[in-house]
Design an enzyme around this catalytic site. Structure first.
Site, short mmCIF file in Angstrom:
data_model
loop_
_atom_site.label_atom_id
_atom_site.label_comp_id
_atom_site.label_asym_id
_atom_site.label_seq_id
_atom_site.Cartn_x
_atom_site.Cartn_y
_atom_site.Cartn_z
N SER A 1 0.73 -1.13 0.00
CA SER A 1 -0.11 -0.02 0.06
C SER A 1 0.79 1.17 -0.19
CB SER A 1 -0.96 -0.14 1.13
OG SER A 1 -1.91 0.96 1.18
N ASP B 1 -5.33 3.27 -4.22
CA ASP B 1 -6.90 3.32 -3.51
C ASP B 1 -6.87 4.73 -2.85
OD1 ASP B 1 -5.09 2.83 -1.48
OD2 ASP B 1 -6.16 0.95 -0.68
N ASP C 1 -0.81 1.35 -4.09
CA ASP C 1 -1.76 0.45 -4.73
C ASP C 1 -3.02 1.35 -5.09
OD1 ASP C 1 -2.64 1.27 -2.07
OD2 ASP C 1 -3.67 -0.74 -1.88
N ASP D 1 -1.38 6.63 -3.95
CA ASP D 1 -0.59 5.78 -3.20
C ASP D 1 -0.08 4.68 -4.06
OD1 ASP D 1 -2.60 4.51 -3.11
OD2 ASP D 1 -2.59 4.21 -0.99
#
Length: 539
Positions: free
Chosen positions: A180, A329, A327, A325
């Site tokens: 993430s 999301d 990933d 960011d």
């Protein structure tokens, strides 16, 4: 709720309103309850919790169950996901154990006739671009298959694409292998169940932890099936469906210019796929390479990570900037003058859009958000629902209320039409809709919402966070006090939130007031109460 006994002075992080006895606290420590990690009460006058450093297994310890030695699993489970440094404590053996635990848990959640259909036990797996992700994903998949779950591998994708696949395929859930927004040295897993429902400590992550902790990697019998599937084109079609009609304001000759910083993450693949062929949109690319090398940490909440984007927006004379960011999301905006925009203001900006589509519906928001958020929601005829921070809580709140939209200070945005899941790509599409429909700049759209002044969230490292929170709450008992997430105290012209971190021995403070002068004064006031009581944590 009845008043807590004077003997019950402890509580789990984020559950300050539910007091527990010392005996219960010690029992949870002995059983390595996930919330014990980072809790200020940990090891205070009680049994030491399990070590969280990964041991070197000796010949004498080989074959012992994990519970009898220091267990790497202990350090990885957080409130809403699983993450840690690679390869210690997170390595391929641990990924295998987690895979088998996830398979057992997700299949146990199936009900009735669904339990008799093998396809219903399928788990969808995706991964990000980190160098450790391929091997971790391979081990995770082997663990899932050994646990009896067929696997559909959708390859290297952004996390919202994993949610998309889980919604559309016959399966019992999914796992994204991703670090993430965390530093390059870390990796982890985000787990969801049927229809993308989040799996957190409150909805099953504790069960996964217990299974994984008492499992050793072993040679299993016949493995469940594994297939590969590319859902990218269907995903593109889905996200593009959120873009409205072609604008009259911009065209190929005079396009809307947007600088996008992909943070060397999965937005470097998702943005060209979804938005790369729009004639009226000019994308200036920053850090689109996604090979596991990072120019800056993939965390857009840190202003230092936005400096390159802010500078390029100004130099390119772009209409706005966007930073995703790792990933993809989360989405953070920067206006045409290179000024970052708070996630709460974006929530206030988008809320009326969804209330126009779903009149009278609920909009959920992070309780740390500016009071402008509930004001704008109610002004647009909606029901404003505050919720504690964290994607698992916002998703559940929005789903429970059958709401239309939710936003978080961290840049997560959740959509009813996305199965209540978050998506940085859909959020970007909706911002494009606003700009093209109104013909106004982001700065102009946000100006009416900048009615209050606020401080960034400040962190204080300490070992006695609950004591400090309780002391501060009592000091401001004459205000409107709420314990949903730490303590939030509201007065007519200012408010603050003080909460314990779920990731370490910290407390975090945010203040909003009528103007900058009052923010500075109140910040000094509350900070004085905190710092006079801080007991440093030993490093």
């Amino acid at each position: 709720m009845a008043a807590a006994s004077q003997d019950n002075t402890r509580y789990c992080p984020g559950e300050e309103q539910i007091r527990i006895s010392d005996a219960i606290c010690f029992g949870r420590q002995r059983n390595n309850f996930p919330k014990c990690k980072g809790c200020p009460f940990r090891d205070q006058n009680g049994p030491a919790a399990a070590m969280v450093t990964k041991p070197q297994r000796s010949a004498s310890s080989a074959g012992k169950p994990p519970a009898e030695e220091a267990n790497p699993v202990d350090a990885l489970f957080k409130a809403n996901d699983i993450r840690g440094r690679y390869p210690d404590p997170l390595d391929e053996d641990v990924a295998w154990r987690i895979g088998q635990a996830v398979a057992q848990f997700l299949r146990s959640e199936l009900r009735g006739y669904d339990r008799t259909i093998p396809e219903k036990g399928t788990v969808v797996v995706g991964r990000d671009m980190r160098k450790s992700s391929p091997s971790l994903a391979e081990a995770l998949i082997e663990g899932l298959r050994s646990g009896g779950s067929p696997v559909v591998d959708i390859g290297m994708v952004d996390t919202p694409q994993l949610y998309f696949a889980v919604h559309r395929l016959t399966c019992c859930g999914g796992v994204q292998v991703t670090g993430s927004h965390n530093p390059p040295s870390e990796n982890g897993f985000k787990i969801c169940s049927v229809k993308g429902r989040p799996v957190s400590v409150d909805t099953g992550l504790t069960k996964v932890y217990r299974i994984a902790r008492h499992t050793l990697r072993h040679t299993a019998g016949p493995l469940a099936a594994q297939t590969s599937l590319d859902v990218s084109q269907d995903y593109k079609t889905f996200v593009r469906s959120f873009l409205r009609e072609a604008p009259s304001t911009y065209d190929a000759d005079q396009p809307l210019k947007v600088v996008i910083d992909a943070s060397n993450g999965m937005a470097g693949r998702a943005v060209p796929l979804i938005f790369g062929d729009i004639p009226w949109l000019e994308i200036v690319r920053l850090n689109f390479e996604h090979n596991g090398e990072f120019l800056h940490d993939p965390n857009p909440l840190a202003e230092s990570n936005l400096s390159q984007l802010c500078d390029r927006v100004i130099r390119a004379q772009a209409h706005l900037g966007v930073c995703f960011d790792g990933d993809a999301d989360r989405m953070i905006l920067v206006d045409h003058e290179g000024r970052p925009v708070g996630g709460d203001l974006v929530t206030a900006l988008l809320a009326p859009v969804f209330l126009d589509r779903y009149p009278g519906s609920t909009v959920a928001y992070d309780l740390r958000s500016s009071r402008v958020v509930p004001e704008e929601i109610r002004k647009a005829g909606g029901s404003a629902r505050p919720e504690r921070s964290g994607h698992a809580y916002l998703k559940k709140a929005l789903s429970d209320a059958k709401g239309s939209f939710a936003g978080e200070l961290s840049g997560h945005y959740y959509f009813r039409d996305n199965g209540y899941c978050d998506s940085g790509m859909i959020a970007f599409a909706e911002i494009l809709n606003l700009l093209t429909r109104t013909g106004r700049s982001l700065h102009e759209l946000l100006s009416p919402l900048c009615r209050y002044a606020s401080s960034p969230e400040q962190s204080f490292r300490c070992s006695n966070g609950p004591e400090i929170i309780d002391r501060v709450a009592k000091h401001y008992a004459h205000g409107e006090v709420n314990f949903l997430d730490g303590v939030t105290v509201r007065f007519p012209d200012w408010w603050f939130n003080l909460r314990s971190s779920i990731t370490g021995p910290y407390i975090r403070l945010r203040i909003e007031a009528a103007d900058e002068t009052m923010v500075a004064a109140k910040l000094d006031e509350v900070r004085g109460l905190i710092t006079s009581s801080v007991r440093p944590v030993d490093d």
